[in-house]
Design a protein around this motif. Structure first.
Motif, PDB file in Angstrom:
ATOM      1  N   ASP A  25      37.896  39.345  35.904  1.00  0.00           N
ATOM      2  CA  ASP A  25      37.850  40.795  35.717  1.00  0.00           C
ATOM      3  C   ASP A  25      37.663  41.556  37.019  1.00  0.00           C
ATOM      4  O   ASP A  25      38.220  42.621  37.207  1.00  0.00           O
ATOM      5  N   ASN A  57      46.657  44.197  35.131  1.00  0.00           N
ATOM      6  CA  ASN A  57      45.759  44.413  34.000  1.00  0.00           C
ATOM      7  C   ASN A  57      46.575  44.700  32.749  1.00  0.00           C
ATOM      8  O   ASN A  57      47.181  45.754  32.621  1.00  0.00           O
ATOM      9  N   SER A  58      46.571  43.742  31.846  1.00  0.00           N
ATOM     10  CA  SER A  58      47.315  43.860  30.595  1.00  0.00           C
ATOM     11  C   SER A  58      46.374  44.285  29.477  1.00  0.00           C
ATOM     12  O   SER A  58      45.319  43.669  29.289  1.00  0.00           O
ATOM     13  N   SER A  59      46.756  45.307  28.737  1.00  0.00           N
ATOM     14  CA  SER A  59      45.920  45.731  27.619  1.00  0.00           C
ATOM     15  C   SER A  59      45.902  44.671  26.522  1.00  0.00           C
ATOM     16  O   SER A  59      44.940  44.547  25.776  1.00  0.00           O
ATOM     17  N   ALA A  60      46.943  43.870  26.433  1.00  0.00           N
ATOM     18  CA  ALA A  60      47.030  42.841  25.396  1.00  0.00           C
ATOM     19  C   ALA A  60      46.372  41.523  25.797  1.00  0.00           C
ATOM     20  O   ALA A  60      45.835  40.811  24.956  1.00  0.00           O
ATOM     21  N   GLY A  62      44.466  41.055  29.009  1.00  0.00           N
ATOM     22  CA  GLY A  62      43.458  41.138  30.059  1.00  0.00           C
ATOM     23  C   GLY A  62      44.057  40.940  31.443  1.00  0.00           C
ATOM     24  O   GLY A  62      45.277  40.938  31.615  1.00  0.00           O
TER      25      GLY A  62
END
Length: 84
Positions: A25, A57-60, A62
């Motif tokens: 992260d 950074n992928s919303s689906a 991470g």
């Protein structure tokens, strides 16, 4: 890699981010530089040793690593500019 191929790759990554390795992260600039320098990661575009590492950074899915060589990084940057 040409601009059309880079654009297609960006669309594919957006559609299926799990194709990229999971990333932490929070990564510092020195950690990004180490990943790019270590030579242990192939370029997603051409398979040569990657010299650039960024986190997508992928919303689906991470955060994901995007490893590219210098030439592919340049083409992907250009393709990304044409998408916006």
């Amino acid at each position: 890699m040409n601009t059309a191929a880079a654009t297609a790759m960006l669309h594919l990554i957006a559609a299926e981010p799990t194709l990229l390795a999971a990333a932490p992260d929070d990564v510092s600039r020195p950690a990004l530089a180490r990943r790019a320098r270590d030579g242990g990661h192939p370029c997603l575009g051409c398979g040569r040793p990657a010299t650039a590492a960024i986190i997508v950074n992928s919303s689906a899915a991470g955060p994901r690593w995007l490893d590219l060589c210098s030439a592919c990084w340049h083409v992907v940057q250009q393709a990304n500019e044409t998408l916006h």
